[in-house]
Design a protein around this motif. Structure first.
Motif, PDB file in Angstrom:
ATOM      1  N   GLU A  74       0.700  -0.132   7.283  1.00  0.00           N
ATOM      2  CA  GLU A  74      -0.085   0.703   6.378  1.00  0.00           C
ATOM      3  C   GLU A  74      -0.747   1.850   7.146  1.00  0.00           C
ATOM      4  O   GLU A  74      -1.275   1.632   8.243  1.00  0.00           O
ATOM      5  CB  GLU A  74      -1.129  -0.156   5.669  1.00  0.00           C
ATOM      6  CG  GLU A  74      -0.490  -1.191   4.755  1.00  0.00           C
ATOM      7  CD  GLU A  74      -1.484  -2.150   4.156  1.00  0.00           C
ATOM      8  OE1 GLU A  74      -2.636  -2.220   4.634  1.00  0.00           O
ATOM      9  OE2 GLU A  74      -1.116  -2.856   3.195  1.00  0.00           O
ATOM     10  N   PRO A 126      -5.686  -1.833   8.499  1.00  0.00           N
ATOM     11  CA  PRO A 126      -4.281  -1.643   8.104  1.00  0.00           C
ATOM     12  C   PRO A 126      -3.462  -2.894   8.380  1.00  0.00           C
ATOM     13  O   PRO A 126      -3.632  -3.545   9.415  1.00  0.00           O
ATOM     14  CB  PRO A 126      -3.837  -0.483   8.992  1.00  0.00           C
ATOM     15  CG  PRO A 126      -4.705  -0.584  10.203  1.00  0.00           C
ATOM     16  CD  PRO A 126      -6.032  -1.086   9.706  1.00  0.00           C
ATOM     17  N   ASN A 169       2.468   4.266   3.640  1.00  0.00           N
ATOM     18  CA  ASN A 169       2.902   3.334   4.682  1.00  0.00           C
ATOM     19  C   ASN A 169       4.062   3.914   5.476  1.00  0.00           C
ATOM     20  O   ASN A 169       4.656   4.923   5.087  1.00  0.00           O
ATOM     21  CB  ASN A 169       3.300   1.995   4.058  1.00  0.00           C
ATOM     22  CG  ASN A 169       4.491   2.110   3.122  1.00  0.00           C
ATOM     23  OD1 ASN A 169       5.605   2.365   3.555  1.00  0.00           O
ATOM     24  ND2 ASN A 169       4.261   1.893   1.835  1.00  0.00           N
ATOM     25  N   TYR A 188       0.861  -1.175   0.000  1.00  0.00           N
ATOM     26  CA  TYR A 188       0.000   0.000   0.000  1.00  0.00           C
ATOM     27  C   TYR A 188       0.897   1.224   0.000  1.00  0.00           C
ATOM     28  O   TYR A 188       1.843   1.318   0.797  1.00  0.00           O
ATOM     29  CB  TYR A 188      -0.908  -0.032   1.235  1.00  0.00           C
ATOM     30  CG  TYR A 188      -1.881   1.114   1.336  1.00  0.00           C
ATOM     31  CD1 TYR A 188      -1.786   2.038   2.376  1.00  0.00           C
ATOM     32  CD2 TYR A 188      -2.906   1.255   0.409  1.00  0.00           C
ATOM     33  CE1 TYR A 188      -2.688   3.076   2.483  1.00  0.00           C
ATOM     34  CE2 TYR A 188      -3.813   2.293   0.509  1.00  0.00           C
ATOM     35  CZ  TYR A 188      -3.703   3.199   1.541  1.00  0.00           C
ATOM     36  OH  TYR A 188      -4.592   4.229   1.644  1.00  0.00           O
TER      37      TYR A 188
END
Length: 119
Positions: free
Chosen positions: A99, A105, A32, A29
């Motif tokens: 993340e 996350p 991050n 992602y």
């Protein structure tokens, strides 16, 4: 899922230098934070340094001025340059990927790399 592979640990004399690397692979992602933690025998894991995708950096007081964290986003790699190493820097160093988003996350860890600093 994200996999992290660390390298660069080893044995070094006090005052020496080492550079750790951590390569991330998988579904990265873009927003991050990557970080290095360490855990010495009998002690809790502690944050050493972190860096976000926008290059915001943070360091533990014990390593400020000696360690430098950097990253290459194109290679999904984070580095930790460690200079003026001390015996108290001896620990297993772990790479962390986190993340920065609210929903679900991901938080991933590498397997660790051992750094031993002899006096």
């Amino acid at each position: 899922q994200v996999q992290l592979v660390e390298s660069g640990g080893g044995l070094v004399q006090a005052g020496g230098s080492l550079r750790l690397s951590c390569v991330a692979s998988g579904r990265i992602y873009s927003i991050n934070k990557m970080a290095w933690y360490r855990q010495a025998p009998g002690k809790q894991r502690e944050l050493v340094a972190s860096i976000t995708n926008s290059d915001s950096r943070d360091y533990a007081d014990s390593v400020k001025g000696r360690f430098a964290i950097s990253r290459d986003n194109a290679k999904n790699t984070v580095y930790l340059q460690m200079n003026s190493l001390k015996p108290e820097d001896t620990a297993v160093y772990y790479c962390n990927y986190r993340e920065l988003r609210y929903f679900n996350p991901l938080d991933a860890w590498g397997q660790g790399t051992l750094v031993t600093v002899s006096s």
